[in-house]
Scaffold this motif. Structure first.
Motif, PDB file in Angstrom:
ATOM      1  N   ARG A 107      32.428 -53.479 118.499  1.00  0.00           N
ATOM      2  CA  ARG A 107      31.527 -53.102 119.791  1.00  0.00           C
ATOM      3  C   ARG A 107      31.826 -51.842 120.230  1.00  0.00           C
ATOM      4  O   ARG A 107      33.301 -51.372 120.480  1.00  0.00           O
ATOM      5  N   GLN A 157      34.754 -47.200 119.672  1.00  0.00           N
ATOM      6  CA  GLN A 157      34.915 -48.454 119.275  1.00  0.00           C
ATOM      7  C   GLN A 157      35.841 -48.545 118.121  1.00  0.00           C
ATOM      8  O   GLN A 157      36.408 -47.520 117.600  1.00  0.00           O
ATOM      9  N   ASP A 181      38.196 -56.633 122.554  1.00  0.00           N
ATOM     10  CA  ASP A 181      38.053 -55.505 121.667  1.00  0.00           C
ATOM     11  C   ASP A 181      39.111 -55.569 120.504  1.00  0.00           C
ATOM     12  O   ASP A 181      39.384 -54.551 119.789  1.00  0.00           O
ATOM     13  N   GLN A 190      35.999 -59.786 116.171  1.00  0.00           N
ATOM     14  CA  GLN A 190      36.503 -59.327 117.539  1.00  0.00           C
ATOM     15  C   GLN A 190      36.492 -60.077 118.655  1.00  0.00           C
ATOM     16  O   GLN A 190      35.461 -60.669 118.882  1.00  0.00           O
ATOM     17  N   ARG A 233      32.289 -49.468 123.402  1.00  0.00           N
ATOM     18  CA  ARG A 233      32.238 -49.397 124.796  1.00  0.00           C
ATOM     19  C   ARG A 233      31.982 -47.880 125.201  1.00  0.00           C
ATOM     20  O   ARG A 233      32.673 -47.213 124.754  1.00  0.00           O
TER      21      ARG A 233
END
Length: 656
Positions: A235, A229, A351, A347, A237
């Motif tokens: 977020r 992240q 991302d 965001q 991933r």
């Protein structure tokens, strides 16, 4: 379940315990702590149904909270601490029935230091209440405040679930929320919490391979899961591999690792690239190189123009944004400078962290642009200007037209030969079937002598050189002997039907006589047909190829297709009219060679158009044929048609 009238305080206080508020204490079991004036404090479990009411004590305030209880190197547990403020009523500490049977000395001591109790109960959803009773002796003279005292109950372990609501019930209602597992595992001593067992993750920069390799400190049978992240609250991933390219690494990149087989999903956060020093300046440059700014013009209701800007980057940045006039340099418009605020970053779906803003009352005629100054960068970024979409559309249209012209020229160059052939065929009677190779069957007359045979061979060679697929009866004697004249000719007509082309019949005086004789015999057969007299003998189509061709011409003439499949050529210098031909051959195109060689080639290439037969084009076919060496003539005089298995071809019956 609580009975009315109990002096049990019910707490319904919503208290969200954050990670920073979770204190660490050294308690390892249940304990009670009393303030000055209270002595002999003991805490015990109490059944909810047997709780007795003590009117000598009232609970003024109740503050429950959680702590992380750790002592020495023992495992840490989540414990519940209940801070209580009480009010003691001296006139109710000793009742008459309580000192019956006591002597005077004991009664005096009991009066000075009465013993009272406080009971607190709590429960979580779908669980039975748990009650704790604290008994203590009151020394009124030692109280710091008159009739006021404090005590703290430490319940270790708390025996509650993470992120659960704990209810304290009586006249007042409050509620406390236990901390989540992630909040507990963010403490300094998270390694000593049994539920915080997470994989140890470390990152190694491999400069030779230009990548970052993620490694686990402890080997485990099940490989932990990892997600990446940008920023701690971004977020995360999930990663499918344990390597990351260096160009994707930024100072704000963080990782989380966990075991998928755990019942409780505990993750260990790690941000290894924060404050890495001068040796990893390229990590900071990765952020600066991926900063993008877009600018859009707009209008408000009062027709005043605005300049919208959108700045995106892998990490949240600090800096300034301002508009400028685009000329030789971008001069700043005074009074519009804005700061990149930390609380305005969001965001997006890619991302990337982005921040948006607007400059109002901007004159669009001055070609406004946007400049950006990022903290830590020596140079400014920009200018970022508004793109005129109308100009872009015209540019795209011009580029599209140029590409279309170039593509047309390229196709024309590649298909130049086909275009030439198409134009030539249009001027000579019709369109050419591009890419096709017509099949030509060349039939000799019955009285073939040396001169006629050489002429037929030269004509076949010419057609070969023009790209036709040619079959000459003189070159196919073996197949004719195997199949017979009529089946062989029928198989050649099948080739003509599939590939296109014609059957070319060479005429001489002897051939015309044979055709005339065959025609008269046909008329005689028709005139006496049905009478008892026997039919006259006529030439069999199986006797030679010429007779077979006459039979097939008659059959196709009855179907109206003779002119599409057959045409005539002659090598005589005296022209023949259509009326001088036998009735069977009338209506077929006749070409006199060599004077009509070019019209013949046009007709074979294009097909019958109705206007190519009357063209007379002089060519040097005879001279060209004479100049060909004998070796070439001999090499051409062979079977050129496609080899086929003629055993499957059924012989045609005599059409007569």
């Amino acid at each position: 379940m609580f009975l009315p009238g109990w002096s049990i305080w019910c707490v319904l206080l919503t208290l969200c315990v954050s990670a920073c508020a979770l204190e660490i204490s050294g308690y390892d079991s249940d304990e009670v702590i009393c303030s000055q004036g209270l002595s002999d404090c003991t805490m015990m479990d109490e059944m909810p149904l047997t709780v007795a009411h003590d009117d000598a004590v009232d609970v003024k305030n109740l503050t429950p909270h959680f702590k992380l209880c750790c002592k020495d190197r023992a495992p840490c547990t989540l414990c519940l601490v209940i801070d209580t403020e009480i009010i003691i009523h001296p006139d109710k500490t000793v009742e008459d029935e309580d000192h019956s049977g006591l002597d005077e000395e004991d009664y005096s001591e009991e009066t000075r230091n009465p013993k009272v109790s406080v009971t607190v109960c709590y429960n979580t959803a779908s669980t039975m209440p748990t009650c704790k009773k604290v008994e203590f002796t009151v020394n009124h003279t030692a109280l710091t405040q008159q009739n006021h005292a404090k005590l703290s109950m430490v319940i270790n372990p708390a025996r509650v679930f993470y992120s659960s609501r704990v209810l304290f019930s009586s006249r007042l209602h409050r509620e406390v929320v236990s901390p989540s597992l992630d909040e507990v595992c963010k403490q300094e001593l998270w390694e000593h919490v049994a539920d915080c067992e997470v994989p140890g993750l470390r990152s190694v920069i491999n400069h030779e391979m230009n990548r970052v390799e993620l490694q686990f400190a402890d080997s485990n049978e099940s490989l932990p899961s990892v997600c990446a992240q940008y920023e701690e609250n971004g977020r995360c991933r999930r990663l499918n591999r344990m390597t990351i390219p260096l160009y994707s690494v930024t100072p704000c990149m963080c990782f989380q690792a966990w075991f998928d087989d755990d019942q409780i999903s505990t993750r260990s956060p790690s941000c290894p690239f924060v404050n890495t020093g001068d040796k990893t300046d390229f990590i900071q440059r990765n952020v600066w190189q991926n900063v993008s700014v877009s600018v859009v013009q707009g209008h408000v209701n009062n027709n005043s123009s605005m300049l919208w800007w959108n700045l995106s980057a892998p990490c949240r940045l600090q800096g300034e944004v301002w508009p400028c006039h685009k000329d030789i340099s971008c001069r700043e418009m005074k009074g519009f400078r804005l700061q990149l605020a930390n609380d305005r970053w969001s965001q997006n779906s890619k991302d990337q962290w982005e921040q948006r803003g607007v400059f109002e009352d901007i004159n669009p005629q001055l070609s406004p642009c946007v400049m950006v100054k990022i903290k830590g960068m020596v140079h400014e970024l920009g200018p970022f200007c508004f793109n005129n979409t109308d100009r872009c559309r015209w540019s795209l249209l011009i580029v599209g037209v140029l590409l279309l012209v170039c593509l047309t020229v390229l196709i024309f160059c590649l298909l130049r030969d086909f275009v030439k052939k198409w134009v030539w065929s249009w001027h000579h009677g019709g369109f050419v079937e591009i890419g096709g190779k017509p099949h030509v069957v060349l039939l000799s007359p019955p009285d073939v002598d040396t001169g006629v045979s050489e002429s037929v061979c030269r004509l076949g060679s010419l057609l070969c050189n023009q790209g036709f697929s040619v079959s000459v009866d003189q070159w196919s004697r073996k197949e004719q002997c195997t199949l017979g004249p009529l089946p062989w000719l029928h198989s050649q007509l099948l080739e003509v039907n599939s590939q296109g082309g014609r059957v070319v019949l060479v005429l001489t005086r002897k051939a015309l006589e044979r055709a005339e004789e065959w025609t008269h015999q046909q008329k005689k057969v028709i005139s006496i047909k049905g009478e008892d007299k026997g039919l006259p003998q006529i030439g069999s189509p199986y006797s030679d190829v010429f007779m077979a061709s006459l039979c097939l011409i008659q059959a196709n003439k009855q179907l109206g297709r003779a002119g599409e499949r057959f045409l005539l050529v002659t090598f005589d210098s005296h022209p023949h009219s259509d009326r001088s031909l036998p009735e069977l051959l009338q209506g077929l195109l006749l070409f006199q060679l060599p004077s009509q060689t070019q019209p013949l080639l046009t007709e074979l290439t294009v097909g019958r158009t109705g206007r190519g037969s009357n063209r007379r084009t002089w060519t040097r076919w005879r001279a060209k044929a004479k100049e060909e060496p004998d070796q070439q003539k001999t090499s051409c005089c062979k079977y050129v048609g496609a080899e086929k298995n003629f055993e499957t071809v059924k012989p045609l019956r005599h059409p007569c």
